[in-house]
Design an enzyme around this catalytic site. Structure first.
Site, mmCIF file in Angstrom:
data_model
loop_
_atom_site.group_PDB
_atom_site.id
_atom_site.type_symbol
_atom_site.label_atom_id
_atom_site.label_comp_id
_atom_site.label_asym_id
_atom_site.label_seq_id
_atom_site.Cartn_x
_atom_site.Cartn_y
_atom_site.Cartn_z
ATOM 1 N N LYS A 1 -19.454 19.067 32.430
ATOM 2 C CA LYS A 1 -18.320 18.144 32.572
ATOM 3 C C LYS A 1 -17.221 18.783 33.431
ATOM 4 O O LYS A 1 -16.666 18.147 34.322
ATOM 5 C CB LYS A 1 -17.778 17.757 31.178
ATOM 6 C CG LYS A 1 -18.750 16.844 30.429
ATOM 7 C CD LYS A 1 -18.401 16.673 28.953
ATOM 8 C CE LYS A 1 -19.515 15.909 28.237
ATOM 9 N NZ LYS A 1 -19.339 15.810 26.793
ATOM 10 N N GLN B 1 -15.433 18.175 22.119
ATOM 11 C CA GLN B 1 -16.895 18.161 22.144
ATOM 12 C C GLN B 1 -17.464 18.162 20.714
ATOM 13 O O GLN B 1 -17.090 19.006 19.891
ATOM 14 C CB GLN B 1 -17.402 19.386 22.930
ATOM 15 C CG GLN B 1 -18.901 19.438 23.111
ATOM 16 C CD GLN B 1 -19.467 18.325 23.984
ATOM 17 O OE1 GLN B 1 -18.885 17.951 24.986
ATOM 18 N NE2 GLN B 1 -20.605 17.783 23.582
ATOM 19 N N ASP C 1 -13.619 9.698 25.917
ATOM 20 C CA ASP C 1 -14.980 9.600 25.372
ATOM 21 C C ASP C 1 -15.228 8.191 24.827
ATOM 22 O O ASP C 1 -16.362 7.805 24.588
ATOM 23 C CB ASP C 1 -15.177 10.614 24.229
ATOM 24 C CG ASP C 1 -16.023 11.804 24.659
ATOM 25 O OD1 ASP C 1 -16.758 11.688 25.656
ATOM 26 O OD2 ASP C 1 -15.946 12.842 23.984
#
Ligand code: NDP
Length: 295
Positions: A58, A102, A125
């Site tokens: 990412k 995460q 997200d």
């Protein structure tokens, strides 16, 4: 023997590069207009190797499109309170457009509490209930990265979806359930008749065999076999696993939830693993961060 043998790949690397090139152009415009590039922060707790790889890709993708990125590492012993304080700090940092924490988190940290603490406007997200609710209602917001990446992939390859029977195997909050909603909405890609299957589904092969579009997010290597797939189906494999393989130098190979070698010849389209859904998840995160920077 039933085989079409002329399957085409839903190539997430190729599609991701095309979308990322558009993101890079838009980034240049944002930079010109605001005097700073979109900025994504990523929080990584602990040393889980898979998580480190995902976050690493990412951060790298951000650099490639001209975003600023900040990786915030915390040890596995970090407390829930410390992590909540970090989330609060990022929520209030006007130089950060969006951020992710995460998953999975260490067991002593309540993931739901952390997800709920992220400001919906920075939740790139797309996991916050407010963003999931907005998706349900077709309102603007941040779409969850993996299902949206799959939608982008189907759009890129102009895969017909209207009126098709889409079977989604898996009902997690971050993949299966939002995927089913996106495929059923009145849009392209969408307008499918959708069935959601899960671990309590009876006679799964009979259900998957009805799918014109089969999207698999189970988390079990090579679970979907050729006899479960209809000739000419479109198959999207979300799963990603390391399985031992002594014939490989590194001792393992990467595979998905679908037994690719046997299933692919029956398909019209299929995603490879790696190089299918994975790169599109990252691309989708970049799209959300760009959106955050423009809002
Ligand atoms: P979860 O473990 O949260 O969900 C798995 C789902 O599969 C559950 O709904 C479960 O049913 C269902 N399931 C499990 N076993 C069976 C079975 N035998 N038959 C039918 N359904 C079954 O996983 P995620 O949705 O988070 O992820 C799925 C996979 O996708 C994982 O391999 C993950 O690593 C991968 N992934 C890949 C991404 C990428 O970018 N490529 C991004 C996100 C995930 P039930 O609800 O009944 O338990």
């Amino acid at each position: 023997m039933e085989t079409s043998t002329t399957y085409r790949l839903l190539d997430g690397t190729e599609c991701g590069m095309a979308v990322r090139s558009r993101i890079a152009s838009a980034t240049a415009e944002v930079l010109k207009a605001r005097g700073r590039a979109p900025h994504l922060a990523a929080v990584l707790v602990g040393e889980d190797p898979a998580s480190q790889t995902y976050v690493g890709s990412k951060v790298k993708a951000c650099e490639e499109v001209g975003f600023r990125s900040t990786l915030l590492r915390r040890p596995a012993t970090t407390t829930e309170e410390d992590l909540l304080a970090l989330v609060d700090q990022l929520n209030n940092d006007s130089t950060v457009d969006g951020f992710i924490v995460q998953l999975p988190l260490p067991k002593h940290i309540n993931e739901e509490r952390i997800t709920l603490a992220i400001a919906p406007g920075k939740d790139v997200d797309g996991f916050h209930p407010q963003n999931l609710g907005r998706m349900m209602l077709g309102l603007p917001g941040y779409l969850p990265a993996t299902p949206n990446g799959i939608v982008e992939l189907l759009r890129h390859y102009e895969v017909p979806t209207e009126g098709k029977h889409c079977v989604v195997v898996g009902r997690s909050n971050i993949v299966g359930t939002p995927m089913a909603i996106l495929m059923s909405r009145n849009a392209y890609p969408g307008n499918c008749t959708v069935t959601i299957a899960h671990s309590r589904t009876r006679d799964l092969p009979a259900i998957t065999h009805q799918a014109d579009i089969l999207i698999v997010a189970i988390g079990k290597p090579n679970f979907i076999t050729a006899d479960m797939v209809k000739e000419g189906a479109v198959v999207v494999d979300v799963g990603i696993h390391r399985v031992e393989d002594a014939s490989r130098k590194r001792g393992y190979r990467i595979c998905g939830d679908v037994e690719f070698e046997r299933v692919a010849p029956k398909c019209a389209w299929i995603t490879p693993v790696p190089g299918g859904v994975g790169p599109m998840t990252v691309t989708s995160l970049l799209l959300n961060t760009l959106k955050a920077a423009r809002s």
